[in-house]
Design a protein around this motif. Structure first.
Motif, short mmCIF file in Angstrom:
data_model
loop_
_atom_site.label_atom_id
_atom_site.label_comp_id
_atom_site.label_asym_id
_atom_site.label_seq_id
_atom_site.Cartn_x
_atom_site.Cartn_y
_atom_site.Cartn_z
N THR A 1 52.28 41.08 83.10
CA THR A 1 51.97 42.05 84.14
C THR A 1 52.11 41.42 85.52
N ARG B 1 56.71 41.23 84.26
CA ARG B 1 56.73 42.69 84.06
C ARG B 1 58.15 43.24 84.11
N VAL C 1 60.10 42.33 80.87
CA VAL C 1 59.83 43.26 79.76
C VAL C 1 60.80 44.44 79.82
N ALA D 1 53.91 41.35 74.82
CA ALA D 1 53.53 41.08 76.20
C ALA D 1 52.14 40.50 76.26
N THR E 1 48.94 39.67 78.32
CA THR E 1 48.29 40.11 79.55
C THR E 1 46.79 39.88 79.45
N LEU F 1 52.07 49.01 80.23
CA LEU F 1 53.37 48.56 79.74
C LEU F 1 54.07 49.68 79.00
N ILE G 1 51.25 44.59 72.71
CA ILE G 1 50.41 43.97 73.73
C ILE G 1 49.46 42.97 73.09
#
Length: 267
Positions: A9, A14, A17, A30, A32, A40, A46
């Protein structure tokens, strides 16, 4: 074959991604620190965690084949130890060459025993937003070295290069990619491009080194001295354009185009 994007993020993570998804990858995870507000895209797995909290990483690394490593020097060794133990094969790091404060990341990654690719970007085009308040308020930028010059690169281009390296990894194993924008520009020339984007004259006022340090210290802290020293060094040693970015991605954003695309930052 999961790709873990750390700092997912953050500014570059970001965008990375999005580039991976646009290339058709469906194996993106991802990392975060705040998944509840990450926003996202759908289809991205995530994982809650942060490079600065090493104990948050083991679960995030399960099944990971490649990792994009955002710059976080203080925990680099234990993070890499966990990645190697988890079976990660390839690390793509955002770091810097020997004269850069991010170089310890490059050294640690090379010693990790995993395949590696370094991304060594020049100054970000986005750093010019440090001028935004003065441009909006007075139309005047005040710095000590109008002829300081570099070849700034857009964060989107860095993310695009990272995605290309992750997708075509074998081509890039063991390579250090110096990434710059397509033109070397002085501080005055950068301001001229912003002037063209906002559609009004902007002026550059030359002030003392110390005045600039005092002006930047509230936002930069002690790094203000390092930043101004870097500007001074680029007067006689301007950063030259490196064509690696266009070799990897086929394109490079000009500063004028970036300024037009981000003109809202200066209005």
């Amino acid at each position: 074959m999961t790709i873990l994007v750390t700092g997912a993020t953050g500014n570059i993570g970001r965008i990375l991604v999005d580039h991976l998804l646009a290339a058709g990858r469906t194996d993106v995870r991802a990392l975060t620190n705040h998944p509840e507000r990450a926003q996202l895209p759908a289809g991205v797995e995530i994982a809650e965690g942060f490079l600065g909290r090493v104990d948050s990483l083991p679960d995030a690394l399960i099944g990971v084949d490649q990792i994009y490593l955002a710059p976080y020097p203080s925990t680099i060794e234990p993070v890499l130890e966990l990645a190697r133990a988890a079976g990660v094969r390839h690390v793509v790091d955002l770091a810097g060459p020997p004269e850069n404060w991010w170089y310890p990341i490059s050294v640690a990654v090379e010693k990790s025993g995993m395949h590696w690719t370094h991304l060594w970007p020049g100054e970000f085009m986005e750093n010019s937003t440090m001028w935004a308040e003065r441009i909006i308020e007075s139309g005047c930028v005040r710095e000590p070295f109008p002829d300081a010059a570099n070849a700034p690169i857009a964060m989107d281009d860095i993310a695009s290069a990272a995605a290309a390296v992750l997708i075509d990894e074998q081509t890039h194993h063991g390579r250090s990619h110096v990434l710059t924008g397509p033109e070397t520009l002085t501080r005055v020339q950068l301001l001229d491009r912003i002037s063209g984007a906002v559609g009004r004259p902007l002026t550059f006022e030359t002030v003392s080194r110390q005045e600039t340090i005092d002006d930047l210290t509230p936002s930069m802290g002690d790094f203000a001295i390092t930043y101004v020293d870097g500007l001074e060094s680029s007067v006689d040693n301007p950063q030259q354009v490196d064509r690696t970015l266009t070799e990897i991605t086929g394109t490079a954003t000009t500063f004028a185009h970036w300024a037009r695309r981000n003109v809202h930052s200066f209005r």
